[in-house]
Write a protein that holds these residues in place. Structure first.
Motif, PDB file in Angstrom:
ATOM      1  N   UNK A   1       0.780  -1.589  -0.166  1.00 22.14           N
ATOM      2  CA  UNK A   1       0.389  -0.556  -0.083  1.00 22.14           C
ATOM      3  C   UNK A   1       0.840   0.771  -0.215  1.00 22.14           C
TER       4      UNK A   1
ATOM      5  N   UNK B   1     -12.928   5.167  -1.366  1.00 22.07           N
ATOM      6  CA  UNK B   1     -11.600   4.356  -0.509  1.00 22.07           C
ATOM      7  C   UNK B   1      -9.443   4.358  -1.037  1.00 22.07           C
ATOM      8  N   UNK B   2      -9.817   4.211  -2.885  1.00 23.88           N
ATOM      9  CA  UNK B   2      -8.045   3.843  -2.798  1.00 23.88           C
ATOM     10  C   UNK B   2      -7.829   5.039  -2.876  1.00 23.88           C
TER      11      UNK B   2
ATOM     12  N   UNK C   1      -7.149   7.602  -0.399  1.00 26.18           N
ATOM     13  CA  UNK C   1      -5.411   6.573   0.172  1.00 26.18           C
ATOM     14  C   UNK C   1      -3.853   6.921  -0.796  1.00 26.18           C
TER      15      UNK C   1
ATOM     16  N   UNK D   1      -2.805   9.561   4.381  1.00 29.18           N
ATOM     17  CA  UNK D   1      -3.946   8.866   5.201  1.00 29.18           C
ATOM     18  C   UNK D   1      -3.823   7.971   6.270  1.00 29.18           C
TER      19      UNK D   1
ATOM     20  N   UNK E   1      -6.360   5.081   8.412  1.00 30.98           N
ATOM     21  CA  UNK E   1      -7.305   4.829   8.200  1.00 30.98           C
ATOM     22  C   UNK E   1      -8.857   4.758   8.844  1.00 30.98           C
TER      23      UNK E   1
END
Ligand SMILES: Nc1ncnc2c1ncn2[C@@H]1O[C@H](COP(=O)(O)OP(=O)(O)O)[C@@H](O)[C@H]1O
Ligand SMILES: [Mg+2]
Lengths: 434, 277
Positions: free
Chosen positions: B76, B104-105, B108, B114, B116
């Motif tokens: 990630x 969401x992707x 990030x 960022x 969670x």
């Protein structure tokens, strides 16, 4: 409310003291005594019993708990999960088996709706309650059923007269304090063409506790009931419950259960389709962690022709937890044109968690469509990697996959606050994934 | 300094078996490279190693992004550093809508710090961007509401990967056989789309067996992989030649790599037989 402290477990002496404190009509006391005698004649279930084969009670000691005595003077009201952003028609709250609150807005009282504690109702509305009480509860099913029938306390009745369509939900909360016992009995009566939504939830702290519960849902002809019960006890609570709905002609029931809490839970959830064209949809959402053990026996009983039942359970298991589901669709000889469905899917989040799904069919009519299925699978590492290549952390990836796993059952739950509460509660619980 | 994805003497093993045996490749932002080679030569393995797949063990060598060590980063973190791979076989995520997943992707990747639970991109802004990207790619808006790759045809999955590429706007992208499973028209559209969204912005490594995907993305460099090594590099004409004439000339010119390829294929067959018996 008069109350006498009952000490020393579930003994004849403490039961006698409990009865003295109840101040109830004779018919009710007689019912309790008969149930008590029956309970005394039965042993606790053991793994020799088919239903309990996978659920070991050896560490459960009934007499470490005691019958409800004096009320906790001022328990703190727990945060309810299901009521966020919801305009309620009324609410009830019981703590450690003591009814503390029952309120219903004037609008619905004017239309003849009754929402009160069962404890009060058997005194003040016996004519209404007595004919229905125990219609959907087998007091002799096992020791827990008999004990519940003898010792119930802090119950709730909702009665909706014929034709009254309630468009605001009722919230029913039961809470437990340290060492407490919850003997809640819920009785929901919908007369012909009535409509209601009931959001039931339980809540408890980290302390030990015991729930010996019963739920009866009587859905009259053409009535519509949406019933939610979210079991959200703390993780040291023993939870034993018998829950049953009778769904009459042309009536519809949507029953959603959420199982999040408790140390060990054994629930018999039973839906009987008693009138033609009755329909029942059952939704289950479970999330277990630590050493939790949750055992659901579901029963879909088609008694007359042209009825439909549709059950979907989904569970995610973390840590060393275990879920047992045993489902049965029973179709009586007369129940032609039955449509029955049951499915249980489990997502296993750790190497040590375990799910047992045992679907079952018992079909005595020949013109029916009944299907069942069960799956259990681990989170796919390749899928997690795929999500991570899109910038999601491993944890976010697992949460995403778990949320997706539950989506199918969430899609069926038509109450937004319930979907959100369950989704959030599950999201909070998912930990770093190994 | 122009931004560079740099792969030096990369050795990668899967389940203890060495697949890549010293790969060197330098891709600058704004360039397009084609990576060709027979099945089983290790092209996808290179992609997985770049993205940090835990089963693809880098036994030696380096991968850096502007000098920064990518091998020390989690998948990630690599995505947030600006890497992307369109999968040869994308995964489906039942129950998760494409729009929600992408929001969401994208949140990030655009905000690498960022944590969670922190805010996602504002819904309206995100929706608007997604809608316009889908229009550009001539995708049915319904796509955004479907579950990620769930029940998608092979072609739909590849188009969904391109949509993700368009939304995530990485610095470097590996497109692993993004043309397979697409019909001729769809490949042309894909080729155009990649040119439009990637254009000169990204460094793109296109893994392909054909030359159609390259139509609008003429490679600055074409690499040929055989037996876990890049054995030849050339220009666009090399891609055209391989598409037309296959790999016989390459195998003849690089007997050692061809032998390695044969060895891997043999092991594969044996493993398959064992599995059957
Ligand atoms: N996950 C894996 N598990 C086992 N073997 C693998 C895996 N991925 C790749 N391989 C092996 O590595 C070799 C190269 O595969 P791959 O990188 O997929 O080749 P290509 O993409 O060029 O067709 C093959 O022999 C393949 O079987
Ligand atoms: Mg490949």
């Amino acid at each position: 409310m008069s109350s006498v402290t009952a000490q020393g477990g579930f003994t004849s002496e403490s039961f006698a003291a409990f009865l003295r404190g109840r101040d109830e009509p004779d018919w009710a006391l007689d019912q309790r005594r008969r149930a008590w005698e029956h309970a005394e004649s039965l042993p606790l279930p053991s793994t020799a019993d088919e239903e309990w084969r996978r659920t070991d009670l050896r560490r459960f000691h009934l007499n470490r708990f005691e019958l409800p005595g004096e009320s906790d003077p001022s328990p703190a009201e727990p945060d309810a999960l299901l009521t966020h952003g919801v305009q309620l028609a009324g609410r009830t709250w019981a703590h450690n088996s003591h009814p503390l609150e029952a309120s219903l807005s004037q609008k619905w009282r004017d239309r003849g709706v009754l929402l009160t504690s069962l404890d009060a109702a058997i005194k003040e509305h016996a004519d209404l309650v007595r004919p229905h009480l125990w219609r959907a509860f087998d007091r002799e099913y096992d020791k827990f059923a008999a004990l519940h029938a003898a010792c119930w306390s802090g119950g709730t009745v909702l009665y909706v007269p014929a034709g009254v369509e309630m468009d605001e939900p009722i919230h029913m909360l039961s809470s437990l304090g340290e060492g407490g016992v919850d003997l809640h009995h819920t009785l929901v009566i919908l007369e012909e063409s009535a409509e209601a939504t009931v959001l039931g939830e339980t809540s408890g702290d980290a302390g030990a506790g015991l729930h010996l519960g019963g739920i009866e849902l009587l859905v009259g002809p053409q009535a519509r009931l949406r019933y939610v019960n979210l079991q959200n006890w703390g993780q040291q609570v023993w939870h034993f419950a018998h829950q049953k709905a009778l769904v009459d002609r042309d009536a519809r029931l949507q029953w959603t259960i959420g199982a999040l809490g408790s140390k060990l839970a054994k629930v018999n959830q039973h839906v009987a389709l008693t009138g033609e064209h009755a329909q029942a949809q059952v939704n289950g959402v479970m999330f277990t962690e630590g050493r939790q053990h949750i055992n659901y026996h579901t029963h879909q009983h088609h008694q007359v022709p042209n009825t439909t039942s549709d059950l979907l359970y989904k569970g995610a298991l973390q840590d060393d937890s275990r879920v047992v589901w045993r489902g049965m669709i029973k179709v009586d000889p007369a129940a032609q044109k039955t449509s029955g469905y049951q499915r249980d899917d489990n997502l296993i989040l750790s190497d040590r968690a375990r799910a047992d799904s045992i679907p079952g069919l018992e079909i005595e009519a020949d013109d029916v469509i009944c299907t069942h299925g069960a799956t259990a699978g681990r989170v796919d590492d390749e899928l997690i990697f795929y999500c991570r290549t899109r910038g999601l952390t491993r944890n976010e990836a697992v949460r995403t996959v778990v949320a997706g796993f539950f989506q199918k059952v969430f899609d069926r739950i038509t109450i937004e606050s319930v979907r959100e509460a369950l989704g959030e509660a599950i999201g909070r619980r998912i930990r770093e994934f190994h | 300094m122009s931004e560079t994805l740099s792969i030096n003497d990369l050795h990668v093993s899967v389940e203890g078996k060495e697949i890549l045996r010293g790969v060197n490749l330098e891709l600058r932002r704004g360039e397009t490279h084609a990576l060709m080679g027979p099945n089983g030569s290790g092209k996808s393995t290179l992609g997985f190693a770049i993205m940090g797949h835990p089963n693809y063990e880098v036994t030696s060598g380096r991968i850096t992004l502007d000098g920064e060590d990518l091998l020390a980063m989690e998948p990630h973190e690599r995505a947030r550093a600006g890497l992307f791979m369109a999968f040869q076989r994308p995964m489906s995520i039942p129950g998760v809508k494409m729009a929600d997943f992408l929001r969401h992707a994208v949140s990030n990747v655009r905000n690498p710090e960022r944590k969670e639970g922190e805010d996602l991109l504002p819904m309206r802004e995100f929706r608007k961007e997604l809608r316009s990207k889908m229009e550009q790619l001539r995708m049915d808006p319904e796509f955004a509401r479907r579950y990620v790759n769930d029940g998608f045809s092979g072609g739909e999955m590849k188009r969904a990967e391109i949509l993700q590429l368009a939304m995530l706007r990485p610095k470097f992208a590996v497109l692993d056989e993004t043309d397979s499973g697409l019909d001729v028209d769809a490949v042309r559209l894909a080729s155009q789309s990649i040119a439009e969204i990637g254009g000169r912005e990204m460094g793109i490594l296109i893994i392909t067996h054909h030359d159609k995907l390259l139509e609008h993305n003429p490679p600055d460099v074409t690499h040929v992989m055989l037996g876990g090594r890049i054995v030849e590099s050339g220009g666009a004409e090399l891609a055209a030649e391989l598409h037309k004439s296959g790999y016989d000339r390459i195998r003849a010119a690089h007997p050692e790599a061809a032998a390695a390829e044969e060895r891997l294929a043999q092991e594969e067959r044996e493993a398959a037989e064992q599995f059957v018996s």
